[in-house]
Each structure stands twice: as C-alpha cells, then as structure tokens.
Design a protein around this motif. Structure first.
Motif, PDB file in Angstrom:
ATOM      1  N   LEU A 122     -40.012  52.911 -30.788  1.00 11.13           N
ATOM      2  CA  LEU A 122     -40.689  53.820 -30.132  1.00 11.13           C
ATOM      3  C   LEU A 122     -41.575  53.057 -28.612  1.00 11.13           C
ATOM      4  O   LEU A 122     -40.872  51.579 -28.868  1.00 11.13           O
ATOM      5  N   CYS A 123     -41.513  53.698 -27.462  1.00  7.75           N
ATOM      6  CA  CYS A 123     -41.580  53.584 -26.856  1.00  7.75           C
ATOM      7  C   CYS A 123     -42.987  52.626 -26.911  1.00  7.75           C
ATOM      8  O   CYS A 123     -44.553  53.516 -27.645  1.00  7.75           O
ATOM      9  N   MET A 124     -43.543  51.648 -26.221  1.00  4.62           N
ATOM     10  CA  MET A 124     -44.240  50.499 -26.892  1.00  4.62           C
ATOM     11  C   MET A 124     -46.266  51.505 -25.239  1.00  4.62           C
ATOM     12  O   MET A 124     -47.249  50.581 -25.168  1.00  4.62           O
ATOM     13  N   TYR A 125     -45.649  52.130 -24.693  1.00  6.77           N
ATOM     14  CA  TYR A 125     -46.061  52.756 -24.087  1.00  6.77           C
ATOM     15  C   TYR A 125     -46.869  54.023 -24.180  1.00  6.77           C
ATOM     16  O   TYR A 125     -48.311  54.677 -24.456  1.00  6.77           O
ATOM     17  N   CYS A 126     -46.113  55.505 -24.668  1.00  6.77           N
ATOM     18  CA  CYS A 126     -46.891  56.703 -24.886  1.00  6.77           C
ATOM     19  C   CYS A 126     -46.149  56.577 -26.851  1.00  6.77           C
ATOM     20  O   CYS A 126     -46.711  57.457 -26.789  1.00  6.77           O
ATOM     21  N   SER A 127     -45.331  55.446 -27.184  1.00  5.82           N
ATOM     22  CA  SER A 127     -45.911  55.365 -28.820  1.00  5.82           C
ATOM     23  C   SER A 127     -44.665  56.864 -29.022  1.00  5.82           C
ATOM     24  O   SER A 127     -44.872  57.310 -30.472  1.00  5.82           O
ATOM     25  N   ARG A 129     -41.130  58.219 -30.099  1.00  2.00           N
ATOM     26  CA  ARG A 129     -39.694  57.945 -30.552  1.00  2.00           C
ATOM     27  C   ARG A 129     -38.472  58.141 -30.373  1.00  2.00           C
ATOM     28  O   ARG A 129     -38.124  59.460 -29.657  1.00  2.00           O
ATOM     29  N   PHE A 130     -37.552  57.008 -29.474  1.00  2.00           N
ATOM     30  CA  PHE A 130     -36.701  57.683 -28.831  1.00  2.00           C
ATOM     31  C   PHE A 130     -35.510  56.867 -29.399  1.00  2.00           C
ATOM     32  O   PHE A 130     -35.057  56.142 -30.021  1.00  2.00           O
ATOM     33  N   PRO A 131     -33.933  57.712 -28.981  1.00  2.00           N
ATOM     34  CA  PRO A 131     -32.870  57.347 -29.589  1.00  2.00           C
ATOM     35  C   PRO A 131     -32.827  56.564 -28.429  1.00  2.00           C
ATOM     36  O   PRO A 131     -32.037  55.826 -27.206  1.00  2.00           O
ATOM     37  N   ALA A 157     -39.713  50.532 -23.476  1.00  3.31           N
ATOM     38  CA  ALA A 157     -40.188  51.851 -22.907  1.00  3.31           C
ATOM     39  C   ALA A 157     -39.438  53.171 -22.561  1.00  3.31           C
ATOM     40  O   ALA A 157     -38.339  53.125 -22.107  1.00  3.31           O
ATOM     41  N   CYS A 158     -40.013  53.897 -22.735  1.00  4.30           N
ATOM     42  CA  CYS A 158     -39.263  55.229 -22.868  1.00  4.30           C
ATOM     43  C   CYS A 158     -39.188  55.604 -21.223  1.00  4.30           C
ATOM     44  O   CYS A 158     -39.097  54.156 -20.112  1.00  4.30           O
ATOM     45  N   ARG A 159     -37.593  55.982 -20.457  1.00  6.92           N
ATOM     46  CA  ARG A 159     -37.608  55.427 -18.828  1.00  6.92           C
ATOM     47  C   ARG A 159     -38.205  56.222 -18.570  1.00  6.92           C
ATOM     48  O   ARG A 159     -38.418  56.246 -17.029  1.00  6.92           O
ATOM     49  N   ARG A 160     -38.341  57.937 -19.040  1.00  4.38           N
ATOM     50  CA  ARG A 160     -40.524  58.517 -17.506  1.00  4.38           C
ATOM     51  C   ARG A 160     -41.020  56.852 -17.327  1.00  4.38           C
ATOM     52  O   ARG A 160     -41.855  56.314 -16.583  1.00  4.38           O
ATOM     53  N   CYS A 161     -42.036  56.326 -19.442  1.00  4.83           N
ATOM     54  CA  CYS A 161     -42.839  55.186 -18.391  1.00  4.83           C
ATOM     55  C   CYS A 161     -42.153  54.046 -17.533  1.00  4.83           C
ATOM     56  O   CYS A 161     -43.247  53.776 -17.204  1.00  4.83           O
ATOM     57  N   ASN A 162     -41.720  53.870 -18.222  1.00  7.39           N
ATOM     58  CA  ASN A 162     -40.280  52.507 -17.038  1.00  7.39           C
ATOM     59  C   ASN A 162     -40.994  52.769 -15.765  1.00  7.39           C
ATOM     60  O   ASN A 162     -41.018  51.980 -15.408  1.00  7.39           O
TER      61      ASN A 162
HETATM   62 ZN   LIG Z   1     -43.290  56.790 -22.678  1.00  7.44          ZN
END
Ligand SMILES: [Zn+2]
Length: 224
Positions: A122-127, A129-131, A157-162
C-alpha cells in the motif's frame, strides 16, 4: 547418511532415488521454515538443506505439513528402501550464528522487497495498493534534511505520491501518512523475506510476532 545424492536428485528422478513433492509444496522450490530448538524462527531453507539437517541429526522435531518425500537406495541388510519426509517447519538443535535469534536490538537489513511487504504493497500516503514495480521507497524526512535510510524513516509510496512529496517532509508537503513505520522484529523479517509462505508457516510466524504488530491486520487484509 541415507543413500541419497541430493545434487543428482535435484531434478526429481534418478535410477534409485526419487523426490516427491506433496500437493502442499507444489513443486521443489517451496522453502522450509527452520527454527531453533525453542521454536524461534531462524531462516528459510530448501529441501536439500533440510535433508542435510536430518542426516546430521540436527532436527529435533517438526511442525506443519509434509512437503517432500525423499526415497533413497535400498538398504542391503534390511531390503528396505530409505525414505525421508521433510516437513514445512523443522526445529533444529545447534547454533546458526544468526544474530536475530539472540539479540533483541537486532535490526534487519532494509530493502525494497521487504519494505513493500511490511506496508502490504500500500502507498502509505494515498493508501492505494500497487504492484512492486510501481512502488518506491520514500524517505519521510528526506536525505536533504538529514533523514536516514532506516526502517523508521521509510515508507512505501506510489510514484505519484513520491513525486508530489518531493524533497519535503509530509508536514511541508501537507501529506499525511496512513500508518507509522516500524522496524520489523526478526520473526517479522523472516515472514517478509519469504517467497511463498504456506498457510501453516504463516500461522506459525504470526504466533511469534509482537501482539502489537501492524502485520496482524495487514496480513488479514492481504488474505481477504
Ligand atoms: Zn500514493
């Protein structure tokens, strides 16, 4: 020693030896969970290593379910074929030199695979789930502001949030973490490192996690 040439046996069938994986193992790559005599998880080992431990009489007891049957040569005296059963969890005597077993201040090495697993992908910002390939390691307090590359300063973190957070703290970026990062205990780390953890191995490892471990909930979500 049982008369099994494990290297020759690697591919399953030989003249007088045979390895049978049970349906639980689904092939020869399933790893066995090794514990110490007190049942504390130590490491993942393959069936060959497990068989060696049996041969060296290092196995004190086993738990879980049978994964492999190793058939060896025929004993000349008894006329019986040697057979060894390898279970999903084996408790062994002796030392491994494994620091996690004895040291309470042990800090497992940090890498992305175990980090992403800690955070249940899980992205710890937007919550969301991603591969793995779409995830990254975010330094909560960025390097440029003195942040360290340690378990308690990193999250998935997902790339977008990062990208959005960039070289800022969450406060500076007005972004909120959905969970507090933590350093895994040794048992948690063994779980996070597992390539394919069987249900009985998972249950065993869960019983060795701290009660307060966020992994209890995350694994439930994972399984649902
Ligand atoms: Zn995210």
């Amino acid at each position: 020693m049982l008369g099994i040439d494990l290297d020759r046996a690697d591919h399953g069938f030989q003249d007088n030896l045979r390895i049978v994986a049970t349906p639980a193992a689904r092939g020869l790559s399933q790893l066995v969970l090794r514990t110490d005599i007190a049942g504390m998880p130590l490491e993942w080992i393959d069936y060959k290593e497990a068989a060696r431990l049996y041969h060296q009489e290092q196995v004190a007891y086993t738990c879980g379910s049978p994964l492999y049957k190793l058939y060896g040569g025929t004993n000349a005296a008894s006329g019986l074929r040697t057979m060894l059963e390898v279970n999903s969890i084996v408790a062994t005597v002796g030392h491994t030199g494994n620091p996690g077993n004895t040291r309470h201040d042990y800090i497992p090495p940090l890498n992305n695979q175990t980090l992403f697993r800690r955070d249940a992908y899980l992205c710890m910002y937007c919550s969301m789930r991603f591969p793995s390939r779409e995830l990254s390691r975010d330094h909560i307090r960025p390097f440029s502001q003195g942040g360290l590359d340690i378990w308690t300063n990193v999250v998935t973190a997902c790339r977008r949030c990062n990208n959005q957070k960039a070289s800022r703290t969450p406060e500076q970026a007005r972004m909120q973490l959905i969970a507090v990062p933590f350093t895994p205990t040794y048992a948690e780390y063994i779980f996070l490192k597992g390539r394919r953890v069987l249900a009985d191995q998972m249950e065993y490892l869960l019983a060795h996690f701290p009660r307060s471990s966020p992994l209890h909930d995350r694994i439930q979500r994972w399984l649902s």
